[in-house]
Scaffold this motif. Structure first.
Motif, PDB file in Angstrom:
ATOM      1  N   ARG A 153       0.871  -1.238  -0.002  1.00 19.42           N
ATOM      2  CA  ARG A 153      -0.140   0.092   0.193  1.00 19.42           C
ATOM      3  C   ARG A 153       0.806   1.172   0.172  1.00 19.42           C
ATOM      4  NH1 ARG A 153      -5.401  -1.332   1.453  1.00 19.42           N
ATOM      5  NH2 ARG A 153      -5.297  -3.667   2.406  1.00 19.42           N
ATOM      6  N   ALA A 154       2.181   0.991  -0.173  1.00 17.96           N
ATOM      7  CA  ALA A 154       3.149   2.142  -0.071  1.00 17.96           C
ATOM      8  C   ALA A 154       3.700   2.658  -1.326  1.00 17.96           C
ATOM      9  CB  ALA A 154       4.153   1.829   0.890  1.00 17.96           C
ATOM     10  N   SER A 155       3.846   3.857  -1.646  1.00 18.02           N
ATOM     11  CA  SER A 155       4.646   4.078  -2.820  1.00 18.02           C
ATOM     12  C   SER A 155       6.046   3.877  -2.906  1.00 18.02           C
ATOM     13  CB  SER A 155       4.267   5.698  -3.172  1.00 18.02           C
ATOM     14  OG  SER A 155       4.722   6.526  -2.245  1.00 18.02           O
ATOM     15  N   LYS A 156       6.625   4.016  -4.193  1.00 20.29           N
ATOM     16  CA  LYS A 156       8.075   4.056  -4.435  1.00 20.29           C
ATOM     17  C   LYS A 156       8.720   5.137  -3.441  1.00 20.29           C
ATOM     18  CE  LYS A 156      11.370   3.733  -7.881  1.00 20.29           C
ATOM     19  NZ  LYS A 156      11.835   3.774  -9.402  1.00 20.29           N
ATOM     20  N   ARG A 157       7.967   6.228  -3.500  1.00 21.21           N
ATOM     21  CA  ARG A 157       8.731   7.383  -2.738  1.00 21.21           C
ATOM     22  C   ARG A 157       8.748   7.120  -1.173  1.00 21.21           C
ATOM     23  NH1 ARG A 157       6.708  13.431  -3.395  1.00 21.21           N
ATOM     24  NH2 ARG A 157       7.721  13.138  -5.261  1.00 21.21           N
ATOM     25  N   MET A 158       7.458   6.441  -0.741  1.00 14.99           N
ATOM     26  CA  MET A 158       7.550   6.304   0.713  1.00 14.99           C
ATOM     27  C   MET A 158       8.477   5.085   1.037  1.00 14.99           C
ATOM     28  SD  MET A 158       4.083   5.111   2.760  1.00 14.99           S
ATOM     29  CE  MET A 158       3.293   6.655   2.304  1.00 14.99           C
ATOM     30  N   ILE A 159       8.926   4.293   0.153  1.00 10.54           N
ATOM     31  CA  ILE A 159       9.818   3.067   0.454  1.00 10.54           C
ATOM     32  C   ILE A 159      11.097   3.679   0.748  1.00 10.54           C
ATOM     33  CG2 ILE A 159      10.963   0.950  -0.458  1.00 10.54           C
ATOM     34  CD1 ILE A 159       8.334   0.196  -1.792  1.00 10.54           C
ATOM     35  N   TYR A 160      11.642   4.673  -0.175  1.00 12.07           N
ATOM     36  CA  TYR A 160      12.843   5.228  -0.122  1.00 12.07           C
ATOM     37  C   TYR A 160      12.856   5.830   1.076  1.00 12.07           C
ATOM     38  CZ  TYR A 160      14.252   3.560  -4.595  1.00 12.07           C
ATOM     39  OH  TYR A 160      14.737   2.932  -5.889  1.00 12.07           O
ATOM     40  N   TYR A 161      11.774   6.823   1.446  1.00 20.16           N
ATOM     41  CA  TYR A 161      11.721   7.650   2.510  1.00 20.16           C
ATOM     42  C   TYR A 161      11.996   6.861   3.823  1.00 20.16           C
ATOM     43  CZ  TYR A 161       9.939  10.437   6.437  1.00 20.16           C
ATOM     44  OH  TYR A 161       9.424  11.295   7.463  1.00 20.16           O
ATOM     45  N   TYR A 162      11.464   5.457   4.021  1.00 23.04           N
ATOM     46  CA  TYR A 162      11.598   4.734   5.235  1.00 23.04           C
ATOM     47  C   TYR A 162      13.178   4.124   5.024  1.00 23.04           C
ATOM     48  CZ  TYR A 162       6.911   5.605   7.127  1.00 23.04           C
ATOM     49  OH  TYR A 162       5.860   6.189   7.442  1.00 23.04           O
ATOM     50  N   PHE A 163      13.578   3.634   3.895  1.00 28.19           N
ATOM     51  CA  PHE A 163      14.904   2.779   4.073  1.00 28.19           C
ATOM     52  C   PHE A 163      15.703   3.174   3.088  1.00 28.19           C
ATOM     53  CE2 PHE A 163      10.882  -0.045   4.784  1.00 28.19           C
ATOM     54  CZ  PHE A 163      11.120  -0.441   5.960  1.00 28.19           C
ATOM     55  N   ASN A 164      15.715   4.459   2.387  1.00 26.40           N
ATOM     56  CA  ASN A 164      16.756   5.032   2.014  1.00 26.40           C
ATOM     57  C   ASN A 164      17.068   4.496   0.543  1.00 26.40           C
ATOM     58  OD1 ASN A 164      17.248   6.881   3.702  1.00 26.40           O
ATOM     59  ND2 ASN A 164      18.216   5.398   5.040  1.00 26.40           N
ATOM     60  N   ASP A 165      17.388   3.224   0.405  1.00 24.76           N
ATOM     61  CA  ASP A 165      17.548   2.449  -0.923  1.00 24.76           C
ATOM     62  C   ASP A 165      17.465   1.079  -0.734  1.00 24.76           C
ATOM     63  OD1 ASP A 165      20.224   1.190   0.483  1.00 24.76           O
ATOM     64  OD2 ASP A 165      20.976   3.068  -0.075  1.00 24.76           O
ATOM     65  N   LYS A 166      17.738   0.475  -1.996  1.00 22.64           N
ATOM     66  CA  LYS A 166      17.234  -1.305  -1.893  1.00 22.64           C
ATOM     67  C   LYS A 166      18.274  -2.176  -1.131  1.00 22.64           C
ATOM     68  CE  LYS A 166      18.251  -3.768  -5.360  1.00 22.64           C
ATOM     69  NZ  LYS A 166      18.257  -4.727  -6.764  1.00 22.64           N
ATOM     70  N   GLU A 167      19.493  -1.680  -0.938  1.00 21.93           N
ATOM     71  CA  GLU A 167      20.472  -2.416  -0.057  1.00 21.93           C
ATOM     72  C   GLU A 167      19.859  -2.180   1.482  1.00 21.93           C
ATOM     73  OE1 GLU A 167      24.577  -1.344  -0.859  1.00 21.93           O
ATOM     74  OE2 GLU A 167      24.508  -2.871  -2.651  1.00 21.93           O
ATOM     75  N   THR A 168      19.521  -1.116   1.738  1.00 21.49           N
ATOM     76  CA  THR A 168      19.079  -0.551   3.337  1.00 21.49           C
ATOM     77  C   THR A 168      17.931  -1.501   3.588  1.00 21.49           C
ATOM     78  OG1 THR A 168      20.196   1.455   3.109  1.00 21.49           O
ATOM     79  CG2 THR A 168      18.584   0.663   4.958  1.00 21.49           C
ATOM     80  N   LEU A 169      17.146  -1.628   2.450  1.00 19.18           N
ATOM     81  CA  LEU A 169      15.749  -2.229   2.788  1.00 19.18           C
ATOM     82  C   LEU A 169      16.102  -3.658   2.737  1.00 19.18           C
ATOM     83  CD1 LEU A 169      12.512  -2.594   2.807  1.00 19.18           C
ATOM     84  CD2 LEU A 169      12.700  -2.633   0.255  1.00 19.18           C
ATOM     85  N   TYR A 170      16.833  -4.486   2.054  1.00 21.84           N
ATOM     86  CA  TYR A 170      17.493  -5.582   2.195  1.00 21.84           C
ATOM     87  C   TYR A 170      17.859  -6.022   3.581  1.00 21.84           C
ATOM     88  CZ  TYR A 170      20.307  -9.519   1.474  1.00 21.84           C
ATOM     89  OH  TYR A 170      21.136 -10.967   1.816  1.00 21.84           O
ATOM     90  N   LEU A 171      18.722  -5.214   4.024  1.00 18.94           N
ATOM     91  CA  LEU A 171      19.229  -5.335   5.418  1.00 18.94           C
ATOM     92  C   LEU A 171      18.128  -5.267   6.525  1.00 18.94           C
ATOM     93  CD1 LEU A 171      21.854  -5.409   7.398  1.00 18.94           C
ATOM     94  CD2 LEU A 171      21.856  -3.033   7.395  1.00 18.94           C
ATOM     95  N   HIS A 172      17.183  -4.411   6.317  1.00 17.18           N
ATOM     96  CA  HIS A 172      16.003  -4.434   7.315  1.00 17.18           C
ATOM     97  C   HIS A 172      15.395  -5.720   7.050  1.00 17.18           C
ATOM     98  CE1 HIS A 172      16.280  -0.307   9.326  1.00 17.18           C
ATOM     99  NE2 HIS A 172      16.856  -0.043   8.329  1.00 17.18           N
ATOM    100  N   THR A 173      15.214  -6.139   6.253  1.00 23.25           N
ATOM    101  CA  THR A 173      14.357  -7.476   5.847  1.00 23.25           C
ATOM    102  C   THR A 173      15.151  -8.570   6.531  1.00 23.25           C
ATOM    103  OG1 THR A 173      13.567  -6.687   3.669  1.00 23.25           O
ATOM    104  CG2 THR A 173      13.595  -9.004   4.146  1.00 23.25           C
TER     105      THR A 173
END
Length: 221
Positions: free
Chosen positions: A54-74
């Motif tokens: 339910r999140a936009s691409k912009r919102m994902i970047y807002y919370y997690f900065n980039d794909k590698e950071t999102l992967y780390l949080h995962t």
């Protein structure tokens, strides 16, 4: 002005999700877990993750900065889930043999129920643990499980049920290895040997075998 048929009216649940950052992040992490576990770090795409949340691409970047950071949080969320569930076993309230048996059975069944976790660990091994090494949280969580196992083992040595001279890290390795292979190699093993490894009756047998193997390894008798 009353809403027309073309004007969507958000439900209270949708409104809460939209206005609750923690729910939004949890939704993103749930989808990211599936995407990274299926496609790896290089194959997963932020666009696709955004489309499935339910999140936009912009919102994902807002919370997690980039794909590698999102992967780390995962990765962190996956390890945190298993370690929190281990803590709920409350092993200090059981005799050493029973406590170890409960930990082995939990690990075996957690891996069966969470194949995404197994795939994420396999993917992180492809990256030589580079992202995992960046996380103080994961280091702390995994140190905690060794502390728990060290305590169970020490109590078992003290009451004479466990033999001396074992390393709790090696014991954790043994439990993890036996439980991990059951999921990581399930499809290839089943096809090579024409055996329905995932069938409930076979999984029950394997859980019993793994538990007995670990207990035989540590018992004094």
């Amino acid at each position: 002005m009353a809403p027309t048929s073309k004007t969507p009216v958000p439900t209270s649940k949708q409104s809460r999700r939209k206005n609750d950052p923690e729910l939004v992040k949890a939704d993103i992490l749930a989808v990211a877990t599936r995407e990274f576990s299926e496609k790896g770090l290089s194959g997963a795409r932020i666009d696709e993750i955004a489309d499935k949340t339910r999140a936009s691409k912009r919102m994902i970047y807002y919370y997690f900065n980039d794909k590698e950071t999102l992967y780390l949080h995962t990765l962190e969320a996956a390890y945190q889930k298993v370690r929190l569930q281990e803590a709920e076993l409350d092993l200090d309230h059981f005799a050493p043999l029973e406590a170890l048996s409960r930990l082995v059975r939990f690990t075996f069944n957690h891996h069966v129920k969470n194949p995404d976790f197994i795939r994420l660990v396999m993917i992180e091994n492809i990256h030589h643990g580079r992202y995992l090494a960046q996380s103080a949280l994961i280091q702390s969580l995994n140190a905690g499980v060794i502390d728990v196992l060290t305590n169970v083992y020490a109590r078992g040595v003290e009451d004479g049920s466990f033999r001396k001279g074992l390393d709790p890290r090696e014991l954790h390795w043994l439990i993890s290895a036996l439980s991990f292979f059951n999921v990581s190699n399930q499809h290839t093993f089943s096809r090579i040997f024409d055996w329905q490894q995932a069938a409930p009756e076979n999984q029950h047998k394997l859980e019993e075998h793994v538990t007995e193997m670990v207990l035989r390894y540590v018992r004094t008798d």
